[in-house]
Design a protein around this motif. Sequence first.
Motif, PDB file in Angstrom:
ATOM      1  N   GLN A 209      -5.662   1.140  -4.262  1.00 54.39           N
ATOM      2  CA  GLN A 209      -6.337   2.385  -4.619  1.00 54.39           C
ATOM      3  C   GLN A 209      -7.840   2.302  -4.398  1.00 54.39           C
ATOM      4  O   GLN A 209      -8.511   3.325  -4.246  1.00 54.39           O
ATOM      5  N   CYS A 210      -8.357   1.080  -4.371  1.00 55.97           N
ATOM      6  CA  CYS A 210      -9.778   0.880  -4.073  1.00 55.97           C
ATOM      7  C   CYS A 210     -10.031   0.847  -2.569  1.00 55.97           C
ATOM      8  O   CYS A 210     -11.177   0.678  -2.133  1.00 55.97           O
ATOM      9  N   GLY A 211      -8.964   1.000  -1.791  1.00 56.78           N
ATOM     10  CA  GLY A 211      -9.115   1.018  -0.343  1.00 56.78           C
ATOM     11  C   GLY A 211      -9.186  -0.352   0.290  1.00 56.78           C
ATOM     12  O   GLY A 211      -9.706  -0.503   1.400  1.00 56.78           O
ATOM     13  N   ARG A 212      -8.648  -1.356  -0.406  1.00 56.18           N
ATOM     14  CA  ARG A 212      -8.676  -2.712   0.131  1.00 56.18           C
ATOM     15  C   ARG A 212      -7.302  -3.126   0.642  1.00 56.18           C
ATOM     16  O   ARG A 212      -6.278  -2.697   0.122  1.00 56.18           O
ATOM     17  N   ASN A 213      -7.317  -3.968   1.662  1.00 59.77           N
ATOM     18  CA  ASN A 213      -6.088  -4.478   2.256  1.00 59.77           C
ATOM     19  C   ASN A 213      -5.599  -5.664   1.425  1.00 59.77           C
ATOM     20  O   ASN A 213      -6.290  -6.678   1.325  1.00 59.77           O
ATOM     21  N   VAL A 214      -4.411  -5.556   0.839  1.00 62.32           N
ATOM     22  CA  VAL A 214      -3.917  -6.621  -0.036  1.00 62.32           C
ATOM     23  C   VAL A 214      -3.569  -7.889   0.743  1.00 62.32           C
ATOM     24  O   VAL A 214      -3.412  -8.958   0.150  1.00 62.32           O
ATOM     25  N   TYR A 215      -3.447  -7.776   2.058  1.00 65.09           N
ATOM     26  CA  TYR A 215      -3.189  -8.956   2.874  1.00 65.09           C
ATOM     27  C   TYR A 215      -4.485  -9.610   3.347  1.00 65.09           C
ATOM     28  O   TYR A 215      -4.468 -10.722   3.867  1.00 65.09           O
ATOM     29  N   ASP A 216      -5.591  -8.910   3.173  1.00 67.01           N
ATOM     30  CA  ASP A 216      -6.909  -9.456   3.510  1.00 67.01           C
ATOM     31  C   ASP A 216      -7.957  -8.587   2.828  1.00 67.01           C
ATOM     32  O   ASP A 216      -8.300  -7.511   3.328  1.00 67.01           O
ATOM     33  N   VAL A 217      -8.453  -9.037   1.678  1.00 60.88           N
ATOM     34  CA  VAL A 217      -9.337  -8.206   0.855  1.00 60.88           C
ATOM     35  C   VAL A 217     -10.686  -7.954   1.511  1.00 60.88           C
ATOM     36  O   VAL A 217     -11.474  -7.138   1.021  1.00 60.88           O
ATOM     37  N   ARG A 218     -10.968  -8.605   2.633  1.00 63.49           N
ATOM     38  CA  ARG A 218     -12.206  -8.328   3.361  1.00 63.49           C
ATOM     39  C   ARG A 218     -12.130  -6.999   4.095  1.00 63.49           C
ATOM     40  O   ARG A 218     -13.158  -6.423   4.457  1.00 63.49           O
ATOM     41  N   GLN A 219     -10.916  -6.517   4.321  1.00 59.51           N
ATOM     42  CA  GLN A 219     -10.718  -5.334   5.140  1.00 59.51           C
ATOM     43  C   GLN A 219     -10.497  -4.084   4.294  1.00 59.51           C
ATOM     44  O   GLN A 219      -9.884  -4.137   3.227  1.00 59.51           O
ATOM     45  N   VAL A 220     -10.991  -2.964   4.808  1.00 58.04           N
ATOM     46  CA  VAL A 220     -10.739  -1.656   4.197  1.00 58.04           C
ATOM     47  C   VAL A 220      -9.443  -1.107   4.781  1.00 58.04           C
ATOM     48  O   VAL A 220      -9.216  -1.178   5.988  1.00 58.04           O
ATOM     49  N   CYS A 221      -8.575  -0.583   3.920  1.00 60.21           N
ATOM     50  CA  CYS A 221      -7.293  -0.047   4.388  1.00 60.21           C
ATOM     51  C   CYS A 221      -6.900   1.140   3.521  1.00 60.21           C
ATOM     52  O   CYS A 221      -6.773   1.014   2.304  1.00 60.21           O
ATOM     53  N   HIS A 222      -6.716   2.295   4.161  1.00 65.86           N
ATOM     54  CA  HIS A 222      -6.315   3.501   3.442  1.00 65.86           C
ATOM     55  C   HIS A 222      -4.935   3.989   3.876  1.00 65.86           C
ATOM     56  O   HIS A 222      -4.522   5.088   3.505  1.00 65.86           O
ATOM     57  N   GLU A 223      -4.231   3.182   4.660  1.00 65.05           N
ATOM     58  CA  GLU A 223      -2.902   3.564   5.129  1.00 65.05           C
ATOM     59  C   GLU A 223      -1.866   3.381   4.020  1.00 65.05           C
ATOM     60  O   GLU A 223      -1.962   2.457   3.206  1.00 65.05           O
ATOM     61  N   GLN A 224      -0.870   4.270   3.990  1.00 60.49           N
ATOM     62  CA  GLN A 224       0.199   4.144   2.999  1.00 60.49           C
ATOM     63  C   GLN A 224       0.997   2.869   3.241  1.00 60.49           C
ATOM     64  O   GLN A 224       1.389   2.179   2.301  1.00 60.49           O
ATOM     65  N   ASN A 225       1.232   2.558   4.508  1.00 57.73           N
ATOM     66  CA  ASN A 225       1.878   1.305   4.881  1.00 57.73           C
ATOM     67  C   ASN A 225       0.787   0.361   5.372  1.00 57.73           C
ATOM     68  O   ASN A 225       0.187   0.573   6.423  1.00 57.73           O
ATOM     69  N   VAL A 226       0.506  -0.676   4.593  1.00 60.34           N
ATOM     70  CA  VAL A 226      -0.618  -1.563   4.891  1.00 60.34           C
ATOM     71  C   VAL A 226      -0.481  -2.243   6.248  1.00 60.34           C
ATOM     72  O   VAL A 226      -1.478  -2.644   6.861  1.00 60.34           O
ATOM     73  N   VAL A 227       0.748  -2.353   6.754  1.00 61.21           N
ATOM     74  CA  VAL A 227       0.961  -2.966   8.066  1.00 61.21           C
ATOM     75  C   VAL A 227       0.231  -2.184   9.157  1.00 61.21           C
ATOM     76  O   VAL A 227      -0.198  -2.746  10.167  1.00 61.21           O
TER      77      VAL A 227
END
Length: 254
Positions: free
Chosen positions: A18-36
Motif C-alpha cells: 500500500q506504500c507503493g513498495r515492491n515486496v520482492y525488492d523494497v528498493r523499487q516502487v511498484c503500484h501493480e496489483q500483480n507485483v510480478v
Amino acid sequence: CVRAFHVCLTTELLPEMQCGRNVYDVRQVCHEQNVVDCFDFSAPQAFLNDAQVQKALGVPVGLAWRPCNLQVDSAFVRSGDYMSSTDGLVAELLERGVPVLAYSGDTDLMVDWLGTKGWMEKLAWRGQADWIAAPLRTFHVHNKSAGREKSYGSFTFLQVFESGHLVPKDQPEVALRMLQRFVSLHSDWAAAPPTALPSGSKDLGLRTQSPGPRTQVGPAFWAGLSALLGALCLAWALRLQKWEEPEGPYSLMT
C-alpha cells in the motif's frame, strides 16, 4: 496454515504494498496489483516462447509462457501448503550429510534475510549449537564484499548484498559464484556432519548414514542435471496448468 498466510499477508505484505513498495525488492516502487508485473521478464519470455525452444522442451503447440500463474498460486494457498513447515525435512537432509544452502537478498521482504537466518538458528539438528556459534563471515566475489555467510558442517546461510528476491537477476556474478562454490567437490560449504552429538544439541531420532566418498563428476554432469531438473519443473507446471486451465498459456511460478 491458510490463517497463517492471511496474517502474513495483512500484517507484513499489504502495508508495504500500500506504500507503493515492491515486496520482492523494497528498493523499487511498484503500484501493480500483480507485483510480478513490476519486473522485466522479456528475456526469459522471449526465450521460452521461441518455437525451437518449445519444441526441444516438448511444449504443446500454441501455448505461451508467462512468469506467474495466479490460479496455480491461489490453489497452492488454498491447499494449506503455502505456510506448511518443512524444517523437519531440512533437518533430515542435514542428518544424512546432504549439503543445504539457504540464501536471501538483503532488500527482499518476501523471504527476508533476517527471517532466513532466524529459522536456521532455531532448526533442531545435531549440529545446531555449533552452527549458532559459527562466525558470520564476509562473502567475497572478485575480492569485493558481496554478502555475509555463516556455515557449519553442511548447513550454510548467505545474505546477498544489494539484491532483492531475484538474486541471479540483481547480482548475476554473485549468484554464479554462490552456485559454483556450493556444488564444488572441495567446497567448505559441504563438509561432513559431526559424528558425535555436540553438547546441547538434540538427537531427533532420524535415520542417519555416512555420506561416504563423493563421486568425481565433471561439468557435463552438472549441465545435464540442470537440464533434467528444468524439464521436470516444466513438466510439473504443465501438468498443473492442464488441470487448472486446459486451454490457457503455460507458466512457471516464480
